[in-house]
Design an enzyme around this catalytic site. Structure first.
Site, PDB file in Angstrom:
ATOM      1  N   LYS A  47      -8.735  -2.486  -6.443  1.00 52.39           N
ATOM      2  CA  LYS A  47      -7.773  -2.687  -7.532  1.00 52.39           C
ATOM      3  C   LYS A  47      -8.256  -2.133  -8.867  1.00 52.39           C
ATOM      4  O   LYS A  47      -7.446  -1.929  -9.775  1.00 52.39           O
ATOM      5  CB  LYS A  47      -7.431  -4.173  -7.661  1.00 52.39           C
TER       6      LYS A  47
ATOM      7  N   TYR B  47       0.291 -12.817   6.824  1.00 51.81           N
ATOM      8  CA  TYR B  47      -0.573 -12.483   5.687  1.00 51.81           C
ATOM      9  C   TYR B  47      -1.604 -13.598   5.433  1.00 51.81           C
ATOM     10  O   TYR B  47      -1.237 -14.771   5.309  1.00 51.81           O
ATOM     11  CB  TYR B  47       0.285 -12.281   4.438  1.00 51.81           C
TER      12      TYR B  47
ATOM     13  N   TYR C 100      -7.773  -8.250   4.109  1.00 52.46           N
ATOM     14  CA  TYR C 100      -7.352  -6.836   4.078  1.00 52.46           C
ATOM     15  C   TYR C 100      -8.267  -5.945   4.934  1.00 52.46           C
ATOM     16  O   TYR C 100      -7.894  -5.495   6.010  1.00 52.46           O
ATOM     17  CB  TYR C 100      -7.337  -6.324   2.622  1.00 52.46           C
TER      18      TYR C 100
END
Ligand SMILES: Cc1ncc(COP(=O)(O)O)c(C=O)c1O
Length: 352
Positions: free
Chosen positions: A57, A272, A298
């Site tokens: 990120k 998720y 992830y």
């Protein structure tokens, strides 16, 4: 216009120190028998960026922060799940640049208890000085973030709102820049990467890479995404839209078509942020064979996908496969009981 020129025109705040390293994963190759099949595995260490514990990120935040500064923002508002890595890095970045930071965190994962609610990224958000709004179920994070920005504006402040894991067109540009970085490294190394393997959450990282490869005149199909949030088809559509938005923002032709994006949904499991045995095995394999940390939400699932694809014969002799290590290791502390309490899976995991 070249990608390099287009990128140079975008407002940017440098958060990384030069290209992140690319390393060969030889002990994983040995464990898998990949070397015997002539497959070479590499990791791009986007987990090694320094600020805030590092992670993918930061590449998005370089451009988001540039945009925020151009708009005169004094506050950064970011949204995400409770254990969001994007929120953590937004908080760290705001601390570094002297901005106020507010995080709007939603219960996206059916987990609670001290391990999940008070450890990992949540702990770090607090240390970085962010003000946290923990939302109850059913409240939309983007709506609340925009309402909060409006409130701040009435008080004379300027808030910059970054939603969707930073995967706005501006954020995606960070990974278009990464595609260029990878190709420059490939030239130095003297070989190209035939596949680039990534997790696909809010789709911005894959979209940025796809946009970057398109802008470089290379086939975007070399980027293989493993969806960890949405069903594969939905993730694919979002990836195409975001890639084209990023290209348009860069002043380049938004020409990515649906069949040019590859996303697999095989590793999503029950949903998720819900662990799978394949993820636990992949995290353990990478840690015990290479001393490197994947994350449970992830990169652990994406690496599990790569391992299964290798076992299924999807890669072959002469392939140079680049896996992007995206960081997120603080999430391991929020899932500790899944690792410490879990049976060790494949023989490779036990083997030393
Ligand atoms: C550690 C980590 N890897 C991968 C991703 C996926 O990136 P994207 O949301 O751009 O698809 C995220 C997103 O939050 C992440 O935190």
């Amino acid at each position: 216009m070249s990608l390099s020129k287009a990128l140079s025109l975008m407002p940017r705040r440098k958060l990384t120190r030069g290209p992140t390293p690319i390393e060969r994963l030889e002990r994983i190759e040995d464990a898998l028998g990949a070397a015997a099949k002539g497959i070479r595995l590499y990791a791009k260490r986007d987990d090694q960026m320094t600020l805030g514990g590092g992670g993918n990120k930061l590449r998005k935040l370089e451009f988001l922060l540039g945009d925020a500064a151009a708009k005169g923002a004094d506050t950064l508002i970011a949204t995400g799940g409770r254990q969001s890595n994007f929120a953590r890095l937004a908080a760290a970045t705001a601390a570094k640049f002297g901005l106020s930071c507010e995080l709007v965190l939603a219960p996206m994962v059916p987990r609670d208890g001290a391990e999940y609610d008070r450890n990992g990224n949540v702990l770090l958000d607090d240390l970085f000085g962010a003000r946290i709004h923990h939302l109850p179920q059913g409240v939309d994070a983007t709506t609340l973030a925009n309402e909060r920005a409006a409130e701040l504006s009435q008080a004379g402040r300027v808030a910059y709102v970054a939603t969707l894991g930073g995967s706005s067109a501006v954020g995606c540009v960070g990974y278009a820049a990464c595609a260029l970085e990878i190709q420059e490294q490939a030239t130095e190394l003297g070989h190209d990467f035939t596949s680039v393997v990534v997790p696909n959450g809010s789709s911005g990282m894959q979209a940025g890479l796809v946009a970057g490869y398109r802008a470089l005149g290379l086939d975007p199909r070399r980027v293989h995404g493993h969806s960890v949030l949405a069903p594969a088809e939905k993730a694919k559509i979002a990836t195409v839209e975001r890639a084209n938005d990023a290209l348009a923002l860069l002043g380049l032709e938004p020409s990515v078509a649906l069949d040019e994006v590859t996303v697999s949904g095989d590793q999503l499991g029950p949903g998720y942020g819900i662990p799978t045995q394949a993820m636990v095995d992949a995290v353990r394999l990478m840690a015990s064979r290479e001393g490197l940390l994947l994350d449970p939400v992830y990169s652990g699932k994406a690496f599990a996908g790569l391992l299964e694809d290798i076992a299924a014969g999807q890669y072959g002799a002469g392939d140079n496969v680049l896996f992007i290590m995206t960081g997120g290791s603080p999430g391991l502390y929020a899932y500790a009981s899944h690792f410490l309490g879990a049976e060790r899976g494949s023989p490779d995991v036990r083997e030393r």
